[in-house]
Write an enzyme that holds these catalytic residues in place. Structure first.
Site, PDB file in Angstrom:
ATOM      1  N   GLY A   1      46.825  53.359  31.860  1.00 55.42           N
ATOM      2  CA  GLY A   1      45.965  52.711  32.547  1.00 55.42           C
ATOM      3  C   GLY A   1      46.226  53.012  34.221  1.00 55.42           C
ATOM      4  N   HIS A   2      46.827  54.505  34.313  1.00 60.36           N
ATOM      5  CA  HIS A   2      47.289  54.679  35.552  1.00 60.36           C
ATOM      6  C   HIS A   2      46.238  54.986  36.734  1.00 60.36           C
ATOM      7  CE1 HIS A   2      46.470  58.763  34.380  1.00 60.36           C
ATOM      8  NE2 HIS A   2      46.944  59.127  35.481  1.00 60.36           N
TER       9      HIS A   2
ATOM     10  N   GLY B   1      43.351  52.920  37.086  1.00 61.02           N
ATOM     11  CA  GLY B   1      42.694  51.654  37.193  1.00 61.02           C
ATOM     12  C   GLY B   1      43.341  51.161  38.762  1.00 61.02           C
TER      13      GLY B   1
ATOM     14  N   SER C   1      46.621  38.158  31.812  1.00 54.83           N
ATOM     15  CA  SER C   1      45.510  37.667  32.603  1.00 54.83           C
ATOM     16  C   SER C   1      45.847  36.043  32.675  1.00 54.83           C
ATOM     17  CB  SER C   1      44.366  37.793  32.326  1.00 54.83           C
ATOM     18  OG  SER C   1      43.303  37.006  33.047  1.00 54.83           O
ATOM     19  N   SER C   2      45.561  35.169  33.670  1.00 59.80           N
ATOM     20  CA  SER C   2      45.831  33.725  33.778  1.00 59.80           C
ATOM     21  C   SER C   2      44.695  33.394  32.756  1.00 59.80           C
ATOM     22  CB  SER C   2      45.435  33.299  35.219  1.00 59.80           C
ATOM     23  OG  SER C   2      43.858  33.856  35.702  1.00 59.80           O
ATOM     24  N   CYS C   3      43.648  33.968  32.389  1.00 61.41           N
ATOM     25  CA  CYS C   3      42.665  33.399  31.557  1.00 61.41           C
ATOM     26  C   CYS C   3      43.165  33.086  30.065  1.00 61.41           C
ATOM     27  CB  CYS C   3      41.413  34.333  31.224  1.00 61.41           C
ATOM     28  SG  CYS C   3      41.937  35.820  30.393  1.00 61.41           S
TER      29      CYS C   3
ATOM     30  N   TYR D   1      38.276  38.244  25.532  1.00 61.93           N
ATOM     31  CA  TYR D   1      39.416  38.992  26.259  1.00 61.93           C
ATOM     32  C   TYR D   1      40.649  38.025  26.218  1.00 61.93           C
ATOM     33  CZ  TYR D   1      41.734  41.093  30.285  1.00 61.93           C
ATOM     34  OH  TYR D   1      42.593  41.806  31.284  1.00 61.93           O
TER      35      TYR D   1
ATOM     36  N   LYS E   1      44.349  39.194  24.706  1.00 66.82           N
ATOM     37  CA  LYS E   1      45.864  39.143  25.519  1.00 66.82           C
ATOM     38  C   LYS E   1      46.734  38.194  25.082  1.00 66.82           C
ATOM     39  CE  LYS E   1      45.086  42.268  28.415  1.00 66.82           C
ATOM     40  NZ  LYS E   1      45.685  43.487  28.552  1.00 66.82           N
TER      41      LYS E   1
ATOM     42  N   PRO F   1      49.215  37.857  35.820  1.00 60.30           N
ATOM     43  CA  PRO F   1      48.869  37.810  37.058  1.00 60.30           C
ATOM     44  C   PRO F   1      47.711  36.929  37.243  1.00 60.30           C
ATOM     45  CG  PRO F   1      48.060  39.897  36.190  1.00 60.30           C
ATOM     46  CD  PRO F   1      48.954  39.334  35.278  1.00 60.30           C
TER      47      PRO F   1
ATOM     48  N   HIS G   1      34.829  41.295  39.163  1.00 64.05           N
ATOM     49  CA  HIS G   1      35.092  40.122  39.369  1.00 64.05           C
ATOM     50  C   HIS G   1      34.512  39.514  40.395  1.00 64.05           C
ATOM     51  CE1 HIS G   1      38.129  41.280  36.050  1.00 64.05           C
ATOM     52  NE2 HIS G   1      37.773  40.020  35.722  1.00 64.05           N
TER      53      HIS G   1
ATOM     54  N   TRP H   1      26.543  33.018  42.575  1.00 63.85           N
ATOM     55  CA  TRP H   1      26.690  32.084  41.245  1.00 63.85           C
ATOM     56  C   TRP H   1      26.971  30.951  41.358  1.00 63.85           C
ATOM     57  CZ3 TRP H   1      27.137  34.437  35.729  1.00 63.85           C
ATOM     58  CH2 TRP H   1      25.920  35.614  35.519  1.00 63.85           C
TER      59      TRP H   1
ATOM     60  N   ARG I   1      40.124  29.033  43.038  1.00 57.09           N
ATOM     61  CA  ARG I   1      40.632  30.185  42.475  1.00 57.09           C
ATOM     62  C   ARG I   1      41.725  30.607  43.283  1.00 57.09           C
ATOM     63  NH1 ARG I   1      38.299  28.448  38.882  1.00 57.09           N
ATOM     64  NH2 ARG I   1      36.618  29.871  37.425  1.00 57.09           N
TER      65      ARG I   1
ATOM     66  N   ASP J   1      29.662  28.034  36.428  1.00 57.87           N
ATOM     67  CA  ASP J   1      30.871  27.969  37.395  1.00 57.87           C
ATOM     68  C   ASP J   1      32.020  28.596  36.886  1.00 57.87           C
ATOM     69  OD1 ASP J   1      29.804  27.003  39.883  1.00 57.87           O
ATOM     70  OD2 ASP J   1      29.985  25.023  39.390  1.00 57.87           O
TER      71      ASP J   1
END
Length: 322
Positions: free
Chosen positions: A19-20, A22, A116-118, A145, A149, A172, A188, A211, A218, A278
């Protein structure tokens, strides 16, 4: 203060960045180059389909990298995750599983998995600690997603536990910066706001509709700070398998919007569309484990927003906007 054991010190080490092209991968590539690494490997998605296990195995066997950094993923915001749950689950599983398994079977020395933090539960205590993983249910709008992960994190942990290999996961917080996705349907919150406020300014400072209520909080990390954290993981053997990467501070979406509005120079009104979701009420990462090893972010949010907007202005013709 404790420090991890040093491992990678040779700037000739072969490092493959999946993914270089991105936002994350390109930031890591730039940072490694700036530090004198000269043996970097990158392939576009047209040159190597990471969803194809046979192709990935052949590529890794041929190139024999010392380090693999997995910055490749299918990513998007709430709208994209809600609209396309299957590819967000399956394609991410395919990409990361192929890379992790090839790295293990072909004896790659170090593997760094970026997530990801998700991955953390929707209503986990704040700030989010690594120990909260899998303790409750996920945020429904991006669980597809997140599940992919989580599987990547656990695969790296399993390899580390069973075979003692140097596989580590970095999670991250919300990222932004150069080469971000500015497509309003898949981006995002940060790049979407930058584009909306810029276009509204160009349209006689028209009203901007955003929205939700603006009340969720965040945390945002400039992508070059994540790149530095990744290089830290490349150059050292970290004692644990999972580390959060964030700033330790968060803001409301309303405050973020006002900061971006000021940076862009938009003078119009903001309308909050409360019929839209939200998402998670708050997501603040506890990055104390990585900080204890002597890593810390450097770019303040307001400075980072200005840098991100300047990049968007300079690259509006080539930036991802649709």
């Amino acid at each position: 203060m404790t420090y991890p054991e040093s491992r990678i010190t040779n700037h000739q080490s072969r490092i493959y960045i999946a993914g270089h092209r991105g936002m994350v991968g390109s930031a890591i590539w730039r940072a490694l180059t700036a530090k004198g690494y000269t043996n970097l490997i990158g392939k576009t998605s047209k040159e190597l389909d990471l969803r194809n296990q046979q192709a990935v195995n052949y590529f890794i066997a041929k190139e024999q990298p010392d380090v693999i950094i997995d910055a490749a993923a299918k990513v998007g915001g709430i709208l994209a995750n809600n609209s396309y749950p299957y590819p967000f689950l399956m394609e991410n599983l395919q990409i990361q599983n192929n890379l992790i398994d090839a790295a293990h079977k072909l004896n790659v020395s170090k593997f760094i998995f970026l997530g990801s933090s998700c991955i953390y539960p929707k209503f986990a205590p704040q700030p989010l600690k690594e120990a909260y993983l899998l303790t409750d249910s996920l945020e429904p709008t991006n669980e597809w997603y997140a599940i992919a992960k989580i599987a990547g994190v656990k695969a790296c942990e399993a390899i580390r536990k069973q075979f003692g290999k140097d596989f580590v996961s970095l999670m991250p917080t919300n990222l932004y910066g150069p080469h971000d996705n500015f497509d309003l349907e898949s981006s995002h919150v940060m790049p979407a706001m930058i584009r909306k406020f810029h276009e509204a300014k160009e349209n006689n400072h028209a009203t901007v509709t955003l929205w939700g209520s603006g009340t969720p909080m965040r945390e945002f990390l400039y992508v070059e700070d994540l790149a530095e954290a990744t290089i830290f993981a490349v150059e050292n053997v970290l004692p644990e398998h999972l580390y959060n990467v964030g700033t330790g501070t968060d803001v409301t979406i309303k405050a973020l919007a006002e900061t971006i509005q000021n940076s862009v120079g938009h003078k119009g009104d903001i309308i909050w569309d409360r019929t839209k979701p939200d998402g998670t009420p708050r997501k603040l990462m506890d990055s104390s484990k990585l900080r204890s090893l002597n890593w810390a972010p450097k770019v303040a949010l307001e400075d980072g927003i200005k840098l991100a907007y300047q990049w968007y202005l300079e690259n509006s013709n080539t930036a991802r906007t649709n």
